[in-house]
Design a protein around this motif. Structure first.
Motif, short mmCIF file in Angstrom:
data_model
loop_
_atom_site.label_atom_id
_atom_site.label_comp_id
_atom_site.label_asym_id
_atom_site.label_seq_id
_atom_site.Cartn_x
_atom_site.Cartn_y
_atom_site.Cartn_z
N TYR A 1 0.84 -1.21 0.00
CA TYR A 1 0.00 0.00 0.00
C TYR A 1 0.88 1.26 0.00
CZ TYR A 1 -3.66 3.30 1.40
OH TYR A 1 -4.53 4.36 1.45
N ILE A 2 1.87 1.30 0.87
CA ILE A 2 2.75 2.46 0.97
C ILE A 2 3.55 2.64 -0.32
CG2 ILE A 2 4.80 3.37 2.15
CD1 ILE A 2 3.75 1.95 4.70
N ASN A 3 4.10 1.57 -0.85
CA ASN A 3 4.90 1.68 -2.07
C ASN A 3 4.05 2.12 -3.26
OD1 ASN A 3 7.33 0.98 -0.88
ND2 ASN A 3 7.08 -1.22 -1.28
N ASN A 4 2.81 1.69 -3.31
CA ASN A 4 1.93 2.08 -4.42
C ASN A 4 1.65 3.58 -4.43
OD1 ASN A 4 1.75 -0.47 -5.54
ND2 ASN A 4 -0.18 -0.99 -4.53
N PHE A 5 1.35 4.15 -3.24
CA PHE A 5 1.05 5.58 -3.26
C PHE A 5 2.32 6.41 -3.45
CE2 PHE A 5 1.23 5.63 1.57
CZ PHE A 5 2.18 6.63 1.72
N LEU A 6 3.46 5.88 -3.02
CA LEU A 6 4.71 6.59 -3.29
C LEU A 6 5.00 6.61 -4.79
CD1 LEU A 6 7.04 5.24 -0.43
CD2 LEU A 6 6.12 7.56 -0.66
N LYS A 7 4.80 5.47 -5.43
CA LYS A 7 5.04 5.37 -6.87
C LYS A 7 4.08 6.27 -7.64
CE LYS A 7 5.46 1.98 -10.61
NZ LYS A 7 5.37 0.55 -10.97
N SER A 8 2.82 6.28 -7.22
CA SER A 8 1.83 7.10 -7.92
C SER A 8 2.09 8.59 -7.74
CB SER A 8 0.41 6.77 -7.42
OG SER A 8 0.25 7.15 -6.06
N SER A 9 2.83 8.94 -6.68
CA SER A 9 3.18 10.34 -6.42
C SER A 9 4.50 10.73 -7.07
CB SER A 9 3.26 10.59 -4.91
OG SER A 9 2.04 10.30 -4.28
N GLY A 10 5.12 9.78 -7.78
CA GLY A 10 6.38 10.05 -8.44
C GLY A 10 7.59 9.99 -7.51
N LYS B 1 10.50 7.92 -5.72
CA LYS B 1 11.23 6.70 -6.03
C LYS B 1 11.47 5.79 -4.83
CE LYS B 1 13.62 8.78 -9.98
NZ LYS B 1 14.94 9.10 -10.60
N ASN B 2 11.40 6.35 -3.63
CA ASN B 2 11.63 5.52 -2.44
C ASN B 2 10.66 4.35 -2.39
OD1 ASN B 2 13.49 7.42 -1.77
ND2 ASN B 2 12.45 8.20 0.04
N GLN B 3 11.17 3.19 -2.07
CA GLN B 3 10.34 2.00 -1.90
C GLN B 3 10.82 1.28 -0.63
OE1 GLN B 3 7.75 0.59 -4.66
NE2 GLN B 3 7.73 2.78 -4.22
N TYR B 4 9.87 0.70 0.09
CA TYR B 4 10.20 0.02 1.34
C TYR B 4 9.92 -1.47 1.21
CZ TYR B 4 10.40 4.78 3.04
OH TYR B 4 10.73 6.10 3.20
N SER B 5 10.53 -2.25 2.10
CA SER B 5 10.39 -3.70 2.02
C SER B 5 10.05 -4.27 3.39
CB SER B 5 11.68 -4.34 1.52
OG SER B 5 12.71 -4.22 2.48
N VAL B 6 9.54 -5.48 3.38
CA VAL B 6 9.24 -6.19 4.63
C VAL B 6 10.51 -6.34 5.45
CG1 VAL B 6 8.56 -8.43 5.57
CG2 VAL B 6 7.24 -7.41 3.69
N GLU B 7 11.62 -6.56 4.78
CA GLU B 7 12.89 -6.75 5.48
C GLU B 7 13.30 -5.52 6.28
OE1 GLU B 7 12.33 -7.68 2.33
OE2 GLU B 7 12.31 -9.84 2.80
N ASN B 8 12.95 -4.32 5.79
CA ASN B 8 13.29 -3.10 6.53
C ASN B 8 12.71 -3.14 7.93
OD1 ASN B 8 12.70 -1.03 3.58
ND2 ASN B 8 14.54 -2.15 4.21
N ILE B 9 11.52 -3.70 8.05
CA ILE B 9 10.85 -3.76 9.36
C ILE B 9 11.37 -4.92 10.19
CG2 ILE B 9 8.64 -4.07 10.52
CD1 ILE B 9 7.35 -2.55 8.21
N LEU B 10 11.51 -6.07 9.56
CA LEU B 10 11.99 -7.24 10.29
C LEU B 10 13.42 -7.04 10.80
CD1 LEU B 10 10.56 -10.15 8.11
CD2 LEU B 10 9.65 -9.23 10.25
N GLU B 11 14.21 -6.28 10.05
CA GLU B 11 15.58 -6.01 10.45
C GLU B 11 15.69 -4.81 11.39
OE1 GLU B 11 17.61 -5.53 6.78
OE2 GLU B 11 17.42 -7.66 6.19
N GLU B 12 14.54 -4.22 11.71
CA GLU B 12 14.46 -3.08 12.63
C GLU B 12 15.34 -1.92 12.18
OE1 GLU B 12 15.21 -4.46 16.59
OE2 GLU B 12 13.58 -5.94 16.55
N ASN B 13 15.28 -1.61 10.88
CA ASN B 13 16.05 -0.52 10.31
C ASN B 13 15.38 0.81 10.68
OD1 ASN B 13 17.12 1.49 8.49
ND2 ASN B 13 17.94 -0.19 7.25
N GLU B 14 15.89 1.45 11.71
CA GLU B 14 15.24 2.63 12.25
C GLU B 14 15.12 3.77 11.23
OE1 GLU B 14 15.30 4.86 16.49
OE2 GLU B 14 17.22 4.84 15.45
N VAL B 15 16.19 4.02 10.49
CA VAL B 15 16.18 5.11 9.52
C VAL B 15 15.09 4.91 8.48
CG1 VAL B 15 17.49 6.24 7.68
CG2 VAL B 15 18.62 5.67 9.84
N LEU B 16 14.99 3.69 7.93
CA LEU B 16 14.00 3.43 6.89
C LEU B 16 12.59 3.39 7.47
CD1 LEU B 16 15.86 0.79 4.69
CD2 LEU B 16 15.52 3.24 4.25
#
Length: 304
Positions: free
Chosen positions: A80-89, A91-106
């Protein structure tokens, strides 16, 4: 900016973003205490998006026990997040791994993308961007509010960082709507961090206790480091303009009118006006009419 400044900026974002998240997930009986850990099973992220978007993300596992089940829960909100980011032009995209790896910055970036999409994006002035529109609105209101506080000069806002550091802009913004809440004699400009904290805490305490706006920002960090732009924007977002307007005596309809205007923005045009906005308008009309009738009765009684 040095390491100390970077840490202060991160603290500001963590506090303001966590508060913003909890404003919404609390509506479904949930709480987020740690942004880097509490989205791991996907449930709170699903509920956050469903609350702010008023859309359903479909079925999910309410009690995931392993990584496979957590990944399954996280796929829908991340998509859902990646779709509205893409539709807004964007380029940032997020992944499940960003959350599972506890990547605070992302994770902070992901939450800020939600804040921009659902809290700031619809505040526009003409062809200006959401950020420019929010800044222009803040500039007008802060200047208006400063007229009742400073006699020799006006408080001006140029940005969403240094202009808010000494606390006077926050006080003037509240004063623009509620002059009864901010004592002018307690608002002063100073380069002393201790005195800046005093004014900042005045604004934050009043907003929290009188307007129901939680303390998203830390006065000590704000006064001793350059304020984080994203955190300040999160605080000075449409919720502040709505809360100030709705709380002000005699202007309850302004809140409903702003809600109506937001719904009529280019991005939302064609949507049906939500039932709650209809109710807000009707309630505002009812209250204003009752108060007008009361004033009329008092006036007639005084003449009798």
């Amino acid at each position: 900016m040095g390491d100390d400044g970077d840490e202060a900026r991160k603290r500001m974002q963590v506090k303001s973003f966590t508060t913003w998240v909890n404003l919404h997930v609390s509506k479904v009986g949930m709480e987020v205490k740690n942004l880097t850990k509490d989205f791991e099973d996907g449930i709170r992220l699903i509920k956050l998006i469903e609350v702010i978007s008023e859309e359903s993300l479909g079925k999910y596992n309410p009690a995931p026990k392993n990584k496979f089940e957590k990944v399954a829960n996280l796929k829908a909100p991340i998509e859902y997040i990646n779709n509205f980011l893409k539709s807004s032009g964007i380029k940032n995209q997020y992944s499940v791994e960003n959350i599972l790896e506890e990547n605070e910055v992302l994770i902070l970036g992901m939450i800020y993308s939600l804040i921009m999409r659902f809290a700031v994006q619809h505040v526009s002035e003409g062809d200006r961007t959401a950020k420019e529109g929010l800044l222009l609105w803040a500039q007008k209101k802060v200047e208006d509010g400063s007229k009742g506080i400073f006699s020799a000069h006006l408080c001006t806002v140029q940005n969403f960082h240094s202009s808010w550091q000494d606390g006077t802009a926050f006080c003037c913004l509240i004063h623009a709507f509620r002059p009864d809440l901010i004592p002018a004699e307690k608002v002063f400009k100073s380069a002393d961090p201790a005195k800046m904290q005093e004014v900042l805490n005045l604004a934050f305490d009043v907003a929290d206790s009188k307007l129901g706006i939680p303390k998203m920002l830390d006065a000590a960090d704000m006064a001793s480091h350059r304020p984080d732009e994203k955190s300040v924007m999160t605080y000075v977002r449409p919720r502040l303009r709505l809360e100030c307007a709705w709380s002000a005596p005699g202007v309850r309809l302004e809140c409903a009118w702003i809600a109506y205007v937001l719904m009529d923005s280019d991005d939302n045009r064609g949507w049906s006006l939500p039932a709650q906005v209809h109710l807000l308008l009707l309630e505002g009309v009812r209250v204003e009419q009752e108060e007008a009738d009361g004033r009329r009765a008092d006036h007639q009684g005084g003449r009798a």
